[in-house]
Design a protein around this motif. Structure first.
Motif, short mmCIF file in Angstrom:
data_model
loop_
_atom_site.label_atom_id
_atom_site.label_comp_id
_atom_site.label_asym_id
_atom_site.label_seq_id
_atom_site.Cartn_x
_atom_site.Cartn_y
_atom_site.Cartn_z
N VAL A 1 4.93 -6.05 -6.94
CA VAL A 1 3.70 -5.65 -6.97
C VAL A 1 2.62 -6.69 -6.90
CG1 VAL A 1 4.12 -3.71 -8.18
CG2 VAL A 1 3.41 -5.86 -9.40
N ASP A 2 3.00 -7.94 -6.82
CA ASP A 2 2.03 -9.12 -6.53
C ASP A 2 2.20 -9.77 -5.14
OD1 ASP A 2 1.30 -9.06 -9.03
OD2 ASP A 2 3.14 -9.92 -9.67
N THR A 3 3.05 -9.21 -4.13
CA THR A 3 3.20 -10.08 -3.10
C THR A 3 3.06 -9.15 -1.82
OG1 THR A 3 5.66 -9.52 -2.96
CG2 THR A 3 4.93 -11.51 -4.00
N VAL A 4 2.23 -8.20 -1.80
CA VAL A 4 2.22 -7.42 -0.58
C VAL A 4 0.71 -7.83 0.12
CG1 VAL A 4 1.71 -4.85 0.07
CG2 VAL A 4 3.05 -5.37 -1.99
N ASP A 5 1.19 -7.89 1.56
CA ASP A 5 0.01 -8.20 2.38
C ASP A 5 -0.22 -6.82 3.30
OD1 ASP A 5 -0.04 -10.68 1.66
OD2 ASP A 5 1.26 -11.14 3.46
N ILE A 6 -1.43 -6.20 3.63
CA ILE A 6 -1.70 -5.09 4.38
C ILE A 6 -2.72 -5.63 5.48
CG2 ILE A 6 -2.34 -2.87 4.56
CD1 ILE A 6 -1.48 -2.31 1.89
N TYR A 7 -2.43 -5.20 6.82
CA TYR A 7 -3.33 -5.42 7.72
C TYR A 7 -3.50 -4.14 8.63
CZ TYR A 7 -1.59 -10.35 7.58
OH TYR A 7 -1.45 -11.40 6.97
N LEU A 8 -4.87 -4.09 9.01
CA LEU A 8 -5.19 -2.70 9.90
C LEU A 8 -5.24 -3.62 11.41
CD1 LEU A 8 -8.16 -1.04 8.29
CD2 LEU A 8 -5.86 -0.77 7.75
N GLY A 9 -4.42 -3.16 12.36
CA GLY A 9 -4.37 -4.01 13.44
C GLY A 9 -4.18 -5.44 13.05
N ASP A 10 -5.06 -6.53 13.22
CA ASP A 10 -4.98 -7.73 13.07
C ASP A 10 -5.93 -8.32 11.76
OD1 ASP A 10 -7.34 -7.61 14.21
OD2 ASP A 10 -6.79 -9.43 15.50
N ILE A 11 -6.53 -7.00 11.30
CA ILE A 11 -7.60 -7.51 10.26
C ILE A 11 -6.97 -7.41 8.90
CG2 ILE A 11 -9.55 -6.66 9.00
CD1 ILE A 11 -10.10 -4.88 11.83
N ALA A 12 -6.77 -8.35 8.16
CA ALA A 12 -6.03 -8.51 6.93
C ALA A 12 -7.20 -7.77 5.49
CB ALA A 12 -5.73 -9.87 6.28
N VAL A 13 -6.49 -6.75 5.17
CA VAL A 13 -7.38 -6.30 4.10
C VAL A 13 -6.84 -6.35 2.56
CG1 VAL A 13 -8.25 -4.35 5.67
CG2 VAL A 13 -6.33 -4.10 4.22
N LEU A 14 -5.56 -6.95 2.63
CA LEU A 14 -4.88 -7.08 1.37
C LEU A 14 -3.98 -8.28 1.38
CD1 LEU A 14 -4.93 -5.36 -1.47
CD2 LEU A 14 -2.53 -4.67 -0.79
N VAL A 15 -4.04 -9.19 0.46
CA VAL A 15 -3.21 -10.38 0.68
C VAL A 15 -2.66 -10.68 -0.70
CG1 VAL A 15 -3.23 -12.91 1.07
CG2 VAL A 15 -4.33 -11.46 2.57
N GLN A 16 -1.46 -10.78 -0.76
CA GLN A 16 -0.70 -11.14 -1.97
C GLN A 16 -1.31 -10.13 -2.99
OE1 GLN A 16 1.78 -13.66 -2.66
NE2 GLN A 16 1.88 -13.16 -0.60
N SER A 17 -1.38 -8.81 -2.56
CA SER A 17 -1.85 -7.72 -3.52
C SER A 17 -3.18 -7.87 -3.91
CB SER A 17 -1.02 -7.44 -4.81
OG SER A 17 0.59 -7.15 -4.13
#
Lengths: 411, 411
Positions: free
Chosen positions: A343-359
């Motif tokens: 739960v502490d290491t998730v990254d989420i990208y929309l296309g190449d836009i980072a919206v969540l880094v390290q949760s």
């Protein structure tokens, strides 16, 4: 034709299931659909083609699936012709439905002058209504005259139900210096969910390949293509993918271990993935294709389960329709997939836009994200940063039109 | 008050979480919601109440859940007050979110003059946005002055997000000749799916009961009530049900084996089931409550899995919205639930209208079926005719409004 760098196959523009050598096809309107659209079609091979198929995992399998399975078994993995009707699924139709599916097979075999066990049958459409066999019989009798070498497009029309567009693709691979073709046609728009539940798919090829090798190839490729799409989570009673290999390309026999097997497999994978994505993009009411990439999971199966959970989330799908960069719904879906996550290491990208880094949420340009989400293809990438399990799933947005179409499909 | 034949409890009209003896509550608007609606609330007990809770199974649990869990553990299963905010979920908000949840607890404890570990905290709303703690602090400081003996309704307002209606219920049970009350309030409208993912639920009672017995009762009842509803298959990061028992009814201590335990359990079950059904009926965009009964499965777990699959089917939900008696979609959902079914022995009823008997379609009055499906409650009954596993699940139809609400929730 186009070739991407390092790609071992070439896409054949305008190709269809009749492009591989030895295949003809056709379609006509026999009266199963209310409008004049084609609702009966057949692919015919000059020779008994090596055949393989995958079937729905739904416990309630429609009558034609049993008939096709029996044909493939009785012929030692060969099919000469594949008959399909749309507009009526011949599912939950009892003994009469079974008898009707067998009669379709024998009528088609007789009309083409083939032994019964070389003919497969499949159906798609409404569940639980008896087939109007009068019309089907008449249509089957007329079908051979409609079969021709350029008939791939007609066949592709005949398999559609709520689909808005035809889905067909063809690639060319070099096998021992000879051109070998692989082509596919598919239908599917609603009741689309992983586990061969998805759709009807027909793949033709003129490669020379044994049925067992063809089955291994199809099953493996299906797991990462057709089984990775979802429109609404509903697994149908009818759906299957069948592949027929004529062996008429005059090329060497292909099998795992052949120097060109990997190229052939890559081309086959492209055909399956193209059709799968085309089905997802044409999902009922869809305005766009959504792709979910999951990397760094503890295993490939974990990555697949997470990707399918995200792609299947009604809340994620609605947010995409609204061009809302609501990554909270993505992470909620990741968390409920029943797979290990850190739960502490998730990254989420929309296309190449980072919206969540390290949760942790990161500041991003909301206007740019909204503009990206308004495009016709949206890619969400979830990096779990655990092990090396990767998977990709495809789906579509959830729209007013999905509801409209499905609130009144039968009536 | 009304009593059905054989029913061991009485429904208390107009009752709320402040009806059981010892409870007060209140709510106010502190600025987490854009409109002037209440967004902060608290339930306060005169004494440290025996407490039990169930939490979301989502891997990403919001910060306040950990705080509440810690309080319940540190106090040996007691809670004096339960604080809630709506409008912001305080989920995926990192270390700051944890610190904010702890600060909410300490601020509420200080304002009420209680030790910290007697206070629970919960949040609901948008994921991933930091709490505007300035407003929260001010609201918490003002909250004790808003707490009163008739404040159940105010509290019930403060927990709503996209909910259209308040959800509260109260019953009365006789324990050793004394009146004991059980009341509940809940919120939940979207991101609603089995496995305590569903919602926030608050149950108060003035029974004298040990925390461990209360936890056993809550967990068991949750499995057949809150965990059997679905709106969209999405399991939230935040949701929980908490029960507080003041013991102030002057009644005998209750525990399994007490002659009135079954009556108490029945009343408790009614409160939980009432709230669960109210949430399903108020599902985002819903026009009606859908109930799926599955009988004759090989086990209760199999029946639950099948009922949840049917109630979660977007195609079934769309068909209900369209008042389309499309039982094919029901049987397709039964077949993909991954549970044993006998494909020849399934009966399906819409209300009392048989549409499938022994897996065969039967002729039915389509007009009567359409009229039934237009009612505000629709019951599908699936008889598998195998063993004696039974279950009931609740959900709602899938409508244009669901899409509208969720395409633009955050923006």
């Amino acid at each position: 034709m186009g070739t991407a760098a390092g790609q071992k196959f070439q896409v054949v523009a305008g190709g269809s299931v009749t492009t591989p050598k030895g295949f003809q096809a056709g379609g006509l309107h026999c009266g199963l659909k209310k409008t004049e659209r084609y609702d009966l079609g057949v692919i015919v091979c000059e020779v008994p083609a090596a055949a393989a198929a995958v079937y729905t995992l739904n416990a309630f399998q429609a009558a034609p699936l049993g008939v096709t399975r029996e044909s493939v078994a009785a012929s030692g993995g060969r099919l000469h012709a594949m008959l399909v009707n749309s507009g009526n699924a011949n599912a939950c139709t009892g003994k009469q439905g079974e008898a009707d599916a067998y009669e379709m097979r024998s009528a088609m075999a007789a009309a083409l002058g083939l032994p019964e066990h070389y003919v497969g049958v499949t159906s798609t459409g409404v569940i639980g209504e008896p087939l109007p066999m009068e019309r089907v019989r008449k249509g089957i009798a007329e079908l051979p005259a409609r079969v021709h070498a350029e008939g791939g497009g007609d066949f592709c029309q005949a398999i559609l139900t709520t689909d808005l567009v035809k889905k067909e693709v063809c690639v060319k691979v070099s096998v021992g210096g000879k051109d070998v073709y692989i082509a596919g046609a598919a239908k599917g728009s609603g009741m689309i969910h992983p586990n061969m539940a998805t759709m009807l798919g027909f793949i033709t090829t003129d490669a020379l390949v044994e049925p067992a090798d063809l089955q291994g190839l199809l099953s493996g490729v299906t797991d990462s293509t057709f089984n990775m799409i979802t429109v609404d989570g509903d697994t149908s009673t009818n759906d299957m993918v069948v592949v027929m290999a004529s062996g008429l390309a005059s090329a060497e026999r292909l099998a795992p271990g052949h120097p060109d097997w990997d190229a052939y497999k890559e081309g086959f994978q492209h055909v399956a993935e193209y059709l799968a994505k085309a089905i997802a993009r044409d999902g009922e009411g869809a305005t766009k294709l959504v792709e979910v990439q999951v990397n760094g999971a503890v295993s490939q199966n974990a990555a697949r389960a997470i990707a399918k959970t995200v792609i299947g989330s009604s809340l994620v799908k609605s947010a995409v329709f609204g061009a809302d960069a609501n990554w909270g719904r993505i992470i909620a879906a990741v968390g409920r997939a029943g797979q290990p996550v850190n739960v502490d290491t998730v990254d989420i990208y929309l296309g190449d836009i980072a919206v969540l880094v390290q949760s942790r949420p990161v500041r991003f340009d909301e206007d740019r994200a909204a503009a990206y989400l308004q495009g016709d293809t949206v890619v969400f990438r979830v990096e779990l940063n655990m092990e090396d399990g990767n998977a990709t799933a495809w789906g579509c947005d959830l729209t007013y039109d999905y509801v409209r179409i499905n609130a009144a499909y039968r009536t």
